[in-house]
Design a protein around this motif. Structure first.
Motif, PDB file in Angstrom:
ATOM      1  N   HIS A 178      39.607  11.403 -24.963  1.00 15.73           N
ATOM      2  CA  HIS A 178      38.979   9.697 -25.226  1.00 15.73           C
ATOM      3  C   HIS A 178      38.660   9.803 -24.284  1.00 15.73           C
ATOM      4  CE1 HIS A 178      36.929   6.784 -27.946  1.00 15.73           C
ATOM      5  NE2 HIS A 178      37.861   5.844 -26.879  1.00 15.73           N
ATOM      6  N   VAL A 179      40.350   8.763 -23.199  1.00 21.22           N
ATOM      7  CA  VAL A 179      39.496   7.907 -22.332  1.00 21.22           C
ATOM      8  C   VAL A 179      39.040   8.233 -20.915  1.00 21.22           C
ATOM      9  CG1 VAL A 179      41.609   6.519 -23.335  1.00 21.22           C
ATOM     10  CG2 VAL A 179      42.534   8.631 -21.859  1.00 21.22           C
ATOM     11  N   ALA A 180      39.260   9.879 -21.097  1.00 18.95           N
ATOM     12  CA  ALA A 180      38.841  10.656 -19.379  1.00 18.95           C
ATOM     13  C   ALA A 180      37.395  10.590 -20.167  1.00 18.95           C
ATOM     14  CB  ALA A 180      39.284  11.973 -20.114  1.00 18.95           C
ATOM     15  N   GLY A 181      36.365  10.280 -21.212  1.00 16.41           N
ATOM     16  CA  GLY A 181      35.659  10.530 -21.293  1.00 16.41           C
ATOM     17  C   GLY A 181      34.484   9.029 -21.804  1.00 16.41           C
ATOM     18  N   ASP A 182      35.373   8.120 -21.880  1.00 15.28           N
ATOM     19  CA  ASP A 182      34.629   7.025 -22.176  1.00 15.28           C
ATOM     20  C   ASP A 182      34.104   6.133 -21.152  1.00 15.28           C
ATOM     21  OD1 ASP A 182      35.019   3.770 -22.950  1.00 15.28           O
ATOM     22  OD2 ASP A 182      36.997   3.947 -23.906  1.00 15.28           O
ATOM     23  N   ARG A 183      32.975   5.689 -21.869  1.00 17.01           N
ATOM     24  CA  ARG A 183      31.293   5.308 -21.333  1.00 17.01           C
ATOM     25  C   ARG A 183      31.799   3.906 -20.410  1.00 17.01           C
ATOM     26  NH1 ARG A 183      29.522   9.262 -18.428  1.00 17.01           N
ATOM     27  NH2 ARG A 183      28.640   7.641 -17.683  1.00 17.01           N
ATOM     28  N   HIS A 184      32.635   3.116 -21.099  1.00 18.04           N
ATOM     29  CA  HIS A 184      32.893   1.465 -20.625  1.00 18.04           C
ATOM     30  C   HIS A 184      33.819   1.340 -19.862  1.00 18.04           C
ATOM     31  CE1 HIS A 184      33.589  -2.490 -21.587  1.00 18.04           C
ATOM     32  NE2 HIS A 184      34.863  -2.091 -21.169  1.00 18.04           N
ATOM     33  N   TRP A 185      35.297   2.397 -19.868  1.00 18.21           N
ATOM     34  CA  TRP A 185      35.059   2.589 -17.916  1.00 18.21           C
ATOM     35  C   TRP A 185      34.616   3.210 -16.957  1.00 18.21           C
ATOM     36  CZ3 TRP A 185      37.971  -1.467 -18.529  1.00 18.21           C
ATOM     37  CH2 TRP A 185      39.162  -1.515 -19.714  1.00 18.21           C
TER      38      TRP A 185
END
Length: 319
Positions: A178-185
């Motif tokens: 999830h965090v590797a693909g989180d568009r926010h970041w």
């Protein structure tokens, strides 16, 4: 020499970019009508993490001091074992009460600059909903001001972080994905004239998980445990024993090593008993040359060391 400018230019090689924290610091510090400064703040008692907040500060200038050098013959621990121990410790904590939106997060940190060892003690107050910040300017005048929203920014209020954290998976593998693909970041911040840097998924995951460990919202214990377990799965994540922060306290130095020779190393220093973050600290492992000059000597330190924090009912109060 402009320390912040130089550090911002070095972000591509920093082990923990932290959403281009130093570049945003310079931008916000000079933006008219916005916040006064930016800094990480310490977690509330019982809260597992802190976020970067933007506030007015009171500044206490101190003479340059000799900062601690990197440990000679540093002892690397088994990162999987240490991070699993951290996960088991934090998942046993009771969840701290959720602050009201109109309450304030108080923070006190020690900031150390690398060029000359200059230190500043910084105090700040941030409303939990992020709508206002407060503090004392360099002249000692206390002020509170509104924080207008910035659609192109990647900062979140403690309350917004809480909402985001509650949606994250607590399975370590799913959390990493999830965090590797989180568009926010990936997409933010949107800054005019600043080119986007491309991160590989492992680097992004390490950056974001480290950011979650240094933010202010109430952290669900099971999620915090998942963060430590997810960090253990990222290549080149290491734990160094007895890393001292800029105040001399010894802790566990969490870092991600670079490929090849390192010029500097950026640690999150964890309390060895509670695994709460004590400091965000970079140490130069050799002299750093910029434009033919020595910008930073071996052993130079850039640090934010968290001294105190807590929830209060109004700005100016201290827990």
């Amino acid at each position: 020499m402009d320390d912040l400018k130089i550090l911002a230019e070095m972000r591509a090689n920093a082990p923990l970019p932290d959403a281009d924290r130093l570049r945003r610091l310079r931008r916000r510090a000079t933006r008219r009508g916005r916040r006064f400064a930016i800094m990480p703040s310490l977690l509330v008692a019982g809260v597992a993490a802190v976020m970067i907040v933007v506030v007015a500060v009171s500044v206490l200038q101190r003479p340059p001091e000799v900062r601690p050098l990197p440990n000679v013959g540093a002892i690397l621990l088994n990162s999987e074992t240490v991070l699993e121990r951290a996960a088991k410790t934090v998942e046993e904590r009771a969840t701290a009460p959720e602050p009201r939106p109109d309450q304030w997060q108080y923070t006190k940190i020690l900031n150390v600059q690398p060029a000359d060892g200059r230190t500043q003690t910084l105090e700040s107050w941030l409303r939990y909903d992020g709508k206002q910040s407060a503090g004392r300017d360099p002249e000692g005048n206390f002020r509170a001001q509104d924080n207008p929203p910035d659609p192109g920014d990647d900062d979140l209020s403690p309350q917004q972080y809480r909402e985001k954290l509650l949606k994250l998976p607590t399975d370590p593998d799913k959390l990493l994905a999830h965090v590797a693909g989180d568009r926010h970041w990936i997409d933010y911040p949107k800054e005019e004239g600043v080119s986007k840097k491309v991160e590989d998924p492992d680097s992004r995951a390490y950056r974001i998980l480290s950011l979650y460990l240094t933010q202010e919202a109430v952290m669900p214990p099971k999620l915090e445990a998942a963060i430590f377990r997810a960090l253990a799965k990222i290549p080149r994540v290491k734990i160094e024993q007895n890393v001292r922060d800029a105040t001399g306290r010894a802790g566990l130095g969490l870092f991600r090593s670079t490929i090849g020779e390192e010029d500097s190393r950026r640690y999150l220093i964890l309390d060895p008993r509670t695994y709460q973050v004590m400091a965000d600290q970079s140490v130069w492992l050799r002299d750093e040359m910029i434009n033919g000059e020595v910008a930073y000597r071996k052993g130079a330190v850039f640090a934010d060391v968290w001294l105190a924090a807590g929830i209060v009912d109004k700005p100016g109060e201290v827990p």
